[in-house]
Design a protein around this motif. Structure first.
Motif, PDB file in Angstrom:
ATOM      1  N   PHE A 265     -16.831  48.412 280.008  1.00  0.00           N
ATOM      2  CA  PHE A 265     -16.963  47.756 278.876  1.00  0.00           C
ATOM      3  C   PHE A 265     -18.325  47.037 278.567  1.00  0.00           C
ATOM      4  O   PHE A 265     -18.580  46.142 277.727  1.00  0.00           O
ATOM      5  CB  PHE A 265     -15.925  46.408 278.876  1.00  0.00           C
TER       6      PHE A 265
ATOM      7  N   ARG B  11     -23.010  49.015 275.911  1.00  0.00           N
ATOM      8  CA  ARG B  11     -23.227  48.602 274.601  1.00  0.00           C
ATOM      9  C   ARG B  11     -24.506  47.823 274.737  1.00  0.00           C
ATOM     10  O   ARG B  11     -25.147  47.690 275.698  1.00  0.00           O
ATOM     11  CB  ARG B  11     -22.112  47.569 273.984  1.00  0.00           C
TER      12      ARG B  11
ATOM     13  N   THR C  51     -16.041  58.057 275.516  1.00  0.00           N
ATOM     14  CA  THR C  51     -16.425  56.899 275.925  1.00  0.00           C
ATOM     15  C   THR C  51     -17.665  56.404 275.858  1.00  0.00           C
ATOM     16  O   THR C  51     -18.525  56.935 275.199  1.00  0.00           O
ATOM     17  CB  THR C  51     -15.936  56.831 277.722  1.00  0.00           C
ATOM     18  N   CYS C  52     -17.989  55.155 276.421  1.00  0.00           N
ATOM     19  CA  CYS C  52     -19.416  54.505 276.286  1.00  0.00           C
ATOM     20  C   CYS C  52     -19.755  54.758 277.627  1.00  0.00           C
ATOM     21  O   CYS C  52     -18.784  54.604 278.906  1.00  0.00           O
ATOM     22  CB  CYS C  52     -19.356  53.234 275.908  1.00  0.00           C
TER      23      CYS C  52
ATOM     24  N   CYS D 278     -17.573  53.136 281.098  1.00  0.00           N
ATOM     25  CA  CYS D 278     -16.377  52.470 280.798  1.00  0.00           C
ATOM     26  C   CYS D 278     -15.101  53.265 280.829  1.00  0.00           C
ATOM     27  O   CYS D 278     -15.064  54.471 280.278  1.00  0.00           O
ATOM     28  CB  CYS D 278     -16.450  52.211 279.231  1.00  0.00           C
TER      29      CYS D 278
ATOM     30  N   PHE E 158     -12.299  52.596 279.975  1.00  0.00           N
ATOM     31  CA  PHE E 158     -10.975  52.561 278.957  1.00  0.00           C
ATOM     32  C   PHE E 158     -11.153  53.622 278.048  1.00  0.00           C
ATOM     33  O   PHE E 158      -9.941  54.198 277.656  1.00  0.00           O
ATOM     34  CB  PHE E 158     -11.345  51.303 278.173  1.00  0.00           C
TER      35      PHE E 158
ATOM     36  N   CYS F 264     -11.879  54.744 274.755  1.00  0.00           N
ATOM     37  CA  CYS F 264     -11.254  54.681 273.494  1.00  0.00           C
ATOM     38  C   CYS F 264     -11.739  55.327 272.519  1.00  0.00           C
ATOM     39  O   CYS F 264     -11.291  55.134 271.277  1.00  0.00           O
ATOM     40  CB  CYS F 264     -11.226  53.030 273.316  1.00  0.00           C
TER      41      CYS F 264
ATOM     42  N   CYS G 236     -17.552  44.412 275.771  1.00  0.00           N
ATOM     43  CA  CYS G 236     -17.259  44.908 274.492  1.00  0.00           C
ATOM     44  C   CYS G 236     -16.064  44.210 273.961  1.00  0.00           C
ATOM     45  O   CYS G 236     -15.082  43.725 274.778  1.00  0.00           O
ATOM     46  CB  CYS G 236     -16.527  46.605 274.857  1.00  0.00           C
TER      47      CYS G 236
HETATM   48  S1  SF4 Z   1     -13.733  49.890 275.248  1.00  0.00           S
HETATM   49 FE1  SF4 Z   1     -14.127  51.693 274.018  1.00  0.00          FE
HETATM   50  S2  SF4 Z   1     -16.048  50.922 272.600  1.00  0.00           S
HETATM   51 FE2  SF4 Z   1     -15.719  49.555 274.256  1.00  0.00          FE
HETATM   52  S3  SF4 Z   1     -17.201  50.157 275.621  1.00  0.00           S
HETATM   53 FE3  SF4 Z   1     -15.068  51.114 276.527  1.00  0.00          FE
HETATM   54  S4  SF4 Z   1     -15.394  53.179 275.401  1.00  0.00           S
HETATM   55 FE4  SF4 Z   1     -16.958  51.882 274.511  1.00  0.00          FE
END
Ligand code: SF4
Length: 558
Positions: free
Chosen positions: A72, A75, A278-279, A282, A284, A286, A470
């Motif tokens: 997260f 960014r 992803t980023c 991360c 997650f 998404c 994020c």
């Molecule tokens: S949750 Fe999604 S938008 Fe947020 S950092 Fe992870 S991959 Fe990127």
């Protein structure tokens, strides 16, 4: 309190010079990201600056954990005066650039001035180089990143750049990074274009040596093992629900649900998703890399907001058409929400809803300011009278996809947000949808008690933007994890968020904006009382402004 580390690097593109300044006090007070960008703008940008003038600056800022392996945090933040809203605005992009930015050793990079020639600015831990690139005039985003890869060996993960829309000062031009990720809302790409800067690259080997507590591993593990629907459908997982409760803007905001939703919903997107996205760091993951082999369309997304702007709001019921609009916006460097809403406004004026060929032509025309695209490039607030359509904006920023006529607290949030009708400023909608897993869900109708909730949520979102965590970390970044990671009481962390919202309001007050600008193009019951309550809770004047003494207190060293 954990905070970003490193100096401010100021790059003046008029004189092609740069200098580093220590900003430790600002970092200690505002953590990083949006808070640091906002505080630096107060110090370094005149309140009456023209968004397109040399005295407007763009502040790229990072947080404390961008060099870590925590989920997260992939960014970055960018802050400047928006040419779309004419106010101070921060925008946030995902992708992979944040790690390369941190590796330059700077906590913040300010781009100021105005160059006579089109430039790429190369920022490394060793200094700054300026490269004149007249051959990149009018280049698309993929053309810019290919050029930089071929000539400098730097992938798109090192690059922030603009397409033709930014060069032509389209008021909702994005700054793109990693090709498909955008500092999207508010037109900061047009500010970079006005500075005659086509791209900035970040590269180095001097990430700050910060120890991030081991809680980061718990967050990472939980994100990796979660079976959250966003890991399959990203933000589009909310489409059916929004449609069901009548919160999905349709046909340029004239309706609240779309009969063709099945063609553009989360399942439709998931059907075209071909791999995980992803980023950086991360788990997650998404993001939504999608393609349609039959029609030769490939893009990343569309996200839910784009499903609304280029889908239901344009009466388009085929997700591949929306994917194509998404890809065109990324290629030319434009915010997909505003561009879709602008196109929807034009379709409303011409009675051409659902005309996909026209939609795709308009996107290209706007980016190049060709024909009617020149007028549309100014944004809805500036052209709506000419086109005889309603002005679906707040503070010049058009509405996001969670409709405030159904979700009243979100409506209030759109009205008061410093950034205009933006859903990310508070994400109040998340508490007003009837979601099964939300114990603390609110009734969507009515504003009683909601000003305080809007404030709480705005402060929490501003904190995330300072720490560069994020929005979608909500289920994983609990208050106790914030406390453990940032080494501070959650209440004092929220106080940082609150200061940032108030500072933004002060900057905008100094630009002449007040309560009259906190208004909606529709009525909500109890709205004026809710505004009073909101200002009182914030400690602002009832006319919606923040005085200079209040801002000075916030900026002062303890
Ligand atoms: S949750 Fe999604 S938008 Fe947020 S950092 Fe992870 S991959 Fe990127």
């Amino acid at each position: 309190m954990l905070h970003a580390a490193g100096p401010l690097l100021t790059v003046d593109v008029s004189t092609q010079t740069s200098e580093r300044t220590a900003i430790d006090t600002v970092l200690e007070r505002f953590i990083g990201g949006r808070g640091v960008g906002t505080a630096l703008a107060h110090e370094r940008v005149p309140f009456d600056a023209d968004p397109f003038g040399p005295e407007n600056s763009l502040f790229f800022t990072t947080g404390p954990m961008q060099a870590s392996t925590m989920s997260f945090t992939g960014r970055m933040n960018c802050t400047g005066i928006s040419p779309q809203t004419d106010r101070l605005l921060s925008s946030n992009a995902g992708g992979f650039m944040s790690r390369n930015f941190a590796a330059t050793g700077n906590a913040a990079v300010e781009i100021t001035g105005q160059s006579d020639e089109l430039l790429i600015v190369h920022v490394t831990d060793g200094g700054v180089e300026f490269e004149a690139v007249p051959e990149l005039e009018d280049a698309t985003v993929p053309e810019v990143t290919t050029y930089i890869d071929e000539t400098h060996g730097l992938s798109s993960e090192h690059v922030a750049c603009i397409g033709p829309a930014g060069e032509r000062r389209v008021r909702f031009a994005s700054i793109m990074t990693t090709e498909s990720r955008a500092f999207g809302r508010g037109g900061l790409g047009a500010v970079l274009g006005a500075k005659n800067v086509k791209a900035i690259t970040f590269d180095g080997d001097s990430s700050p040596d910060l120890e991030v507590p081991s809680i980061q591993m718990d967050v990472h593990r939980d994100a990796a093992t979660s079976d959250h629907i966003m890991k399959r459908q990203g933000t589009t997982s909310v489409t059916d629900l929004a449609n069901e409760v009548e919160a999905l803007p349709t046909r340029y905001f004239s309706e609240l649900s779309f009969e063709g939703v099945e063609g553009i919903n989360g399942d439709a997107v998931e059907d075209r998703k071909y791999t995980r996205g992803t980023c950086s760091a991360c788990a997650f993951a998404c993001k939504l890399p999608t393609k349609d082999d039959e029609r030769g369309v490939e893009t990343e997304g569309p996200e839910y907001e784009t499903v609304m702007s280029f889908g239901s709001n344009c009466a388009v019921d085929d997700i591949v058409d929306v994917m194509q609009s998404n890809e065109l916006c990324d290629r030319y460097g434009m915010d997909t929400i505003t561009c879709g809403n602008v196109v929807a406004a034009y379709l409303a004026s011409e009675d051409e809803f659902g005309n996909v060929e026209l939609i795709h032509d308009l996107v290209a025309d706007i980016a190049h300011r060709d024909g009617v695209g020149d007028r549309l490039a100014e944004g809805i607030e500036r052209f709506h009278e000419d086109l005889e359509v309603e002005n679906w904006t707040v503070k010049g920023l058009d509405f996001a996809a969670h409709d405030g006529r159904t979700l009243h607290g979100q409506g209030l949030s759109y009205a008061v947000a410093n950034r205009g009708a933006d859903h990310m400023f508070s994400t109040m909608y998340a508490w007003e949808y009837p979601l099964v897993d939300a114990d603390d869900a609110l009734e969507p109708t009515g504003l009683e008690g909601k000003p305080a909730v809007v404030i709480e949520q705005e402060n929490a979102r501003a904190l995330e933007d300072c720490g560069i965590v994020c929005r979608f970390s909500r289920s994983f970044m609990t208050p106790d994890r914030f406390e453990g990671l940032f080494d501070a009481e959650y209440e004092s962390l929220l106080e940082v968020g609150s200061r940032v919202v108030t500072l933004e309001r002060h900057f905008n007050s100094r630009r002449g904006f007040d309560r009259d600008d906190d208004s909606l193009p529709y009525d909500l019951p109890g709205f004026e009382n809710a505004l009073d309550e909101y200002y009182d809770h914030r400690g602002w004047a009832r006319d919606g402004t923040v005085g200079t003494s209040h801002a000075t207190e916030i900026l002062a060293d303890d």
